[in-house]
Design a protein around this motif. Structure first.
Motif, PDB file in Angstrom:
ATOM      1  N   SER A 128      62.011  86.191  82.066  1.00 39.21           N
ATOM      2  CA  SER A 128      61.103  85.771  80.996  1.00 39.21           C
ATOM      3  C   SER A 128      61.060  84.252  81.036  1.00 39.21           C
ATOM      4  O   SER A 128      60.300  83.667  81.790  1.00 39.21           O
TER       5      SER A 128
ATOM      6  N   SER B 193      67.693  84.860  87.787  1.00 39.52           N
ATOM      7  CA  SER B 193      66.395  85.500  87.545  1.00 39.52           C
ATOM      8  C   SER B 193      65.392  85.188  88.656  1.00 39.52           C
ATOM      9  O   SER B 193      64.212  85.507  88.531  1.00 39.52           O
TER      10      SER B 193
ATOM     11  N   TYR C 151      80.963  84.293  76.094  1.00 38.12           N
ATOM     12  CA  TYR C 151      79.534  84.539  75.875  1.00 38.12           C
ATOM     13  C   TYR C 151      78.852  84.781  77.218  1.00 38.12           C
ATOM     14  O   TYR C 151      78.834  83.908  78.095  1.00 38.12           O
TER      15      TYR C 151
HETATM   16  C1  LIG Z   1      68.385  74.538  78.009  1.00 38.35           C
HETATM   17  C2  LIG Z   1      69.072  75.794  77.549  1.00 38.35           C
HETATM   18  C3  LIG Z   1      69.440  75.928  76.224  1.00 38.35           C
HETATM   19  C4  LIG Z   1      70.069  77.091  75.775  1.00 38.35           C
HETATM   20  N1  LIG Z   1      70.425  77.199  74.458  1.00 38.35           N
HETATM   21  C5  LIG Z   1      71.007  78.335  74.009  1.00 38.35           C
HETATM   22  C6  LIG Z   1      71.352  78.490  72.621  1.00 38.35           C
HETATM   23  O1  LIG Z   1      71.141  77.594  71.794  1.00 38.35           O
HETATM   24  N2  LIG Z   1      71.930  79.647  72.238  1.00 38.35           N
HETATM   25  C7  LIG Z   1      72.177  80.658  73.117  1.00 38.35           C
HETATM   26  O2  LIG Z   1      72.687  81.696  72.694  1.00 38.35           O
HETATM   27  N3  LIG Z   1      71.854  80.550  74.423  1.00 38.35           N
HETATM   28  C8  LIG Z   1      71.281  79.415  74.887  1.00 38.35           C
HETATM   29  N4  LIG Z   1      70.958  79.301  76.216  1.00 38.35           N
HETATM   30  C9  LIG Z   1      71.227  80.432  77.116  1.00 38.35           C
HETATM   31  C10 LIG Z   1      70.016  81.382  77.112  1.00 38.35           C
HETATM   32  O3  LIG Z   1      69.958  82.041  75.873  1.00 38.35           O
HETATM   33  C11 LIG Z   1      70.156  82.424  78.210  1.00 38.35           C
HETATM   34  O4  LIG Z   1      70.203  81.780  79.454  1.00 38.35           O
HETATM   35  C12 LIG Z   1      69.028  83.468  78.175  1.00 38.35           C
HETATM   36  O5  LIG Z   1      69.401  84.633  78.869  1.00 38.35           O
HETATM   37  C13 LIG Z   1      67.742  82.922  78.727  1.00 38.35           C
HETATM   38  O6  LIG Z   1      66.718  83.864  78.612  1.00 38.35           O
HETATM   39  P1  LIG Z   1      65.378  83.584  79.420  1.00 38.35           P
HETATM   40  O7  LIG Z   1      64.438  84.710  79.208  1.00 38.35           O
HETATM   41  O8  LIG Z   1      64.896  82.232  79.090  1.00 38.35           O
HETATM   42  O9  LIG Z   1      65.894  83.551  80.916  1.00 38.35           O
HETATM   43  P2  LIG Z   1      65.639  84.517  82.167  1.00 38.35           P
HETATM   44  O10 LIG Z   1      66.379  83.855  83.266  1.00 38.35           O
HETATM   45  O11 LIG Z   1      64.196  84.765  82.344  1.00 38.35           O
HETATM   46  O12 LIG Z   1      66.313  85.867  81.745  1.00 38.35           O
HETATM   47  C14 LIG Z   1      67.710  86.038  81.852  1.00 38.35           C
HETATM   48  C15 LIG Z   1      67.978  87.503  82.142  1.00 38.35           C
HETATM   49  O13 LIG Z   1      67.678  88.261  80.992  1.00 38.35           O
HETATM   50  C16 LIG Z   1      67.159  89.520  81.381  1.00 38.35           C
HETATM   51  N5  LIG Z   1      65.835  89.673  80.779  1.00 38.35           N
HETATM   52  C17 LIG Z   1      65.009  88.698  80.330  1.00 38.35           C
HETATM   53  N6  LIG Z   1      63.910  89.258  79.788  1.00 38.35           N
HETATM   54  C18 LIG Z   1      64.050  90.606  79.903  1.00 38.35           C
HETATM   55  C19 LIG Z   1      63.265  91.734  79.520  1.00 38.35           C
HETATM   56  N7  LIG Z   1      62.100  91.598  78.894  1.00 38.35           N
HETATM   57  N8  LIG Z   1      63.742  92.985  79.812  1.00 38.35           N
HETATM   58  C20 LIG Z   1      64.930  93.150  80.428  1.00 38.35           C
HETATM   59  N9  LIG Z   1      65.714  92.115  80.805  1.00 38.35           N
HETATM   60  C21 LIG Z   1      65.274  90.865  80.537  1.00 38.35           C
HETATM   61  C22 LIG Z   1      67.100  89.564  82.901  1.00 38.35           C
HETATM   62  O14 LIG Z   1      68.268  90.186  83.393  1.00 38.35           O
HETATM   63  C23 LIG Z   1      67.105  88.083  83.252  1.00 38.35           C
HETATM   64  O15 LIG Z   1      67.661  87.841  84.534  1.00 38.35           O
HETATM   65  C24 LIG Z   1      70.336  78.151  76.693  1.00 38.35           C
HETATM   66  C25 LIG Z   1      69.961  78.011  78.045  1.00 38.35           C
HETATM   67  C26 LIG Z   1      69.330  76.843  78.471  1.00 38.35           C
HETATM   68  C27 LIG Z   1      68.922  76.703  79.910  1.00 38.35           C
END
Ligand SMILES: Cc1cc2nc3c(=O)[nH]c(=O)nc-3n(C[C@H](O)[C@H](O)[C@H](O)COP(=O)(O)OP(=O)(O)OC[C@H]3O[C@@H](n4cnc5c(N)ncnc54)[C@H](O)[C@@H]3O)c2cc1C
Length: 473
Positions: free
Chosen positions: A77, A86, A415
């Motif tokens: 996502s 991802s 976490y």
């Molecule tokens: C700059 C930054 C700030 C952050 N701040 C915080 C914070 O304040 N609090 C916190 O808790 N975390 C934080 N994080 C961590 C973040 O919450 C995780 O990395 C999260 O998994 C990112 O989701 P994404 O969809 O953006 O990433 P992606 O890399 O797109 O998704 C991560 C994984 O989630 C799964 N996934 C995503 N979407 C779906 C879907 N629709 N169905 C099934 N599986 C799915 C997949 O396995 C995918 O590989 C931060 C990360 C970054 C880089």
């Protein structure tokens, strides 16, 4: 004779011909580089193609095609998995970002959201409907990836973690069937996210609050050691005296390229401003405040504050530890390593307050942190390549220093979203729910079709070879 890569390329070509309405780009397409971009910029993986489903039926079609043709796939996502998981070399990326709707129910108590919606759009759509939900701080994070694996953020105390907002989910399983998650599957999703299927929709709680007191305060960090010790011990004292649930205080020690900064997010999520300002006064005494932009504003405006402080990308080596308290012993370790933080922009150290989830949330989820704690984020994430090795070494030594402190103060769980490969195991992370998670994984993914999903793709189940039938080691 075709090699496996060529065969996959040919198969993807056939997919594009068979399903011309589902956008799909291959490495030679002009849009490929922009669509492939993720937070981690040094991930060399080249996915075989990036497919962009427009709805749940498209996801179902894609999964069935992948299973029939043995194409490994990964779901993305926001693309913010901190270990670059991802985007996987030679696998198909299912990019969920076009499934981004947000429909607020007329009761204004819940909303249905698309599985690829990012936090910024969600907050904006909810604001337009006069409501909000618990979200993280950064607008480019995917809501599913944030919430389903935990979801720490400034509203955790008042409204709960991300996983506590989830009321329902629609999931595409390994057979391509679109299911409404039952209570058992929902329990697994709340903590183990996309391990059991692709989440195409979630129903989440929403709340009437729309205005908050918020701002990122800057404290003087010229004497690094004194700043860390005074701030952290003061924060622990406030916790000991009783922290109100509406209050968020989240420090980030960050190298910006212009020296080390202590940026501390203050948020009061309640209409009672008088109480909020009293807490602001107490929090202001944690150090010498250089800049205090705290004001009453919208949740959306508050989120935009982070654009000035959080880097848009990094070269990762992130780690995490969850502690029961900021003792003198751990504060001394923090002071030592914040002082030694290599001076590359992007390196940092953050502390998130982790409240105890409600009893019913604990019963209905697999989230591992079952008590009040502080989740530490060790960010050896320099933006420049030259800082990578030095920063990585610093991060590893900092982690070791923390793990050598009193073990009774350290939670066994970590976490997931910040836990790197090789750091720990799923039985440590899920604790009492480990067997439940493994049984659910076997039930919903018997053929290991979702093997590239977080966390199973890079965190081993146990530290001994798991020989049970259907194990995923
Ligand atoms: C700059 C930054 C700030 C952050 N701040 C915080 C914070 O304040 N609090 C916190 O808790 N975390 C934080 N994080 C961590 C973040 O919450 C995780 O990395 C999260 O998994 C990112 O989701 P994404 O969809 O953006 O990433 P992606 O890399 O797109 O998704 C991560 C994984 O989630 C799964 N996934 C995503 N979407 C779906 C879907 N629709 N169905 C099934 N599986 C799915 C997949 O396995 C995918 O590989 C931060 C990360 C970054 C880089």
């Amino acid at each position: 004779m075709e090699n496996p890569s060529q065969l996959r390329e040919r198969t993807i070509g056939a997919f594009i011909q068979q399903y011309p309405k589902i956008p799909c780009v291959i490495p030679s397409s002009p849009e490929y580089a922009a669509l492939r971009a993720t937070f981690i910029i040094d991930n060399p993986a080249v996915p075989i193609a990036i497919v962009r489903p427009q709805n749940a039926d498209d996801v179902s079609t894609i999964v069935s095609f992948c299973v029939d043709h043995e194409i490994p796939f990964v779901v993305r996502s926001g693309g913010n998995n901190l270990f670059g998981k991802s985007q996987v070399h030679d696998a198909l990326t299912i990019d969920m970002r076009d499934i981004k709707y947000c429909r607020v129910d007329y009761s204004k108590r819940f909303a249905e959201i698309g599985g690829g919606i990012l936090a910024g759009k969600l907050v904006e759509d909810l604001s337009n409907a006069g409501v909000m939900t618990a979200s993280g701080t950064v607008d480019f994070i995917g809501y599913v990836g944030w919430s389903t694996y935990g979801g720490y953020g400034p509203f955790s105390g008042n409204f709960g973690y991300g996983f506590e907002q989830i009321l329902g989910a629609k999931v595409v399983n390994w057979k391509g069937e679109i299911l409404d998650a039952d209570l058992e599957l929902l329990k697994g999703i709340r903590g183990a996210g996309g391990s059991f299927g692709i989440i195409v929709e979630m129903t989440i709680k929403v709340y009437p609050l729309t205005k908050i007191l918020t701002g990122i305060m800057l404290y003087d960090a010229s004497d690094v050691e004194a700043t860390v010790v005074n701030y952290c011990q003061g924060l622990q004292k406030l916790r000991d005296e009783g922290f109100p649930r509406q209050l968020c205080v989240a420090p980030l020690f960050l190298h910006t390229g212009d020296g080390l900064k202590l940026a501390s997010h203050f948020m009061w999520s309640d209409d009672d401003d008088t109480a909020g300002f009293k807490w602001l006064e107490k929090v202001s005494k944690l150090g010498k405040v250089l800049y205090n932009p705290v004001r009453k504003t919208t949740v959306l405006d508050g989120m935009s504050d982070f654009k000035t402080i959080i880097p848009p990308d990094g070269r990762a080596s992130v780690n995490t530890v969850s502690l029961r308290a900021l003792t003198k012993e751990v504060t001394a370790v923090m002071a030592k390593y914040v002082q030694r933080m290599p001076r590359y922009a992007g390196n940092g150290f953050a502390i998130h307050l982790g409240p105890k989830p409600s009893d019913s949330s604990l019963k209905n989820s697999v989230f591992g942190a079952t008590e009040s704690h502080l989740m530490l984020e060790l960010l050896a994430t320099p933006r420049s390549e030259e800082g990578v090795e030095e920063s990585r070494k610093w991060g590893a030594e900092f982690l070791r220093g923390l793990l050598e402190t009193n073990p009774k103060n350290i939670l066994p769980t970590t976490y997931i979203n910040l836990t790197p490969p090789g750091r720990t195991t799923l039985d440590q992370i899920y604790g009492a729910n480990f067997s439940f998670v493994m049984a659910l994984k076997r039930k919903y993914d018997p053929k290991d079709v979702l093997r590239l999903a977080v966390p199973f793709s890079y965190i081993a189940a146990t530290d001994v070879q798991d020989t049970r039938e259907g194990s995923h080691l």
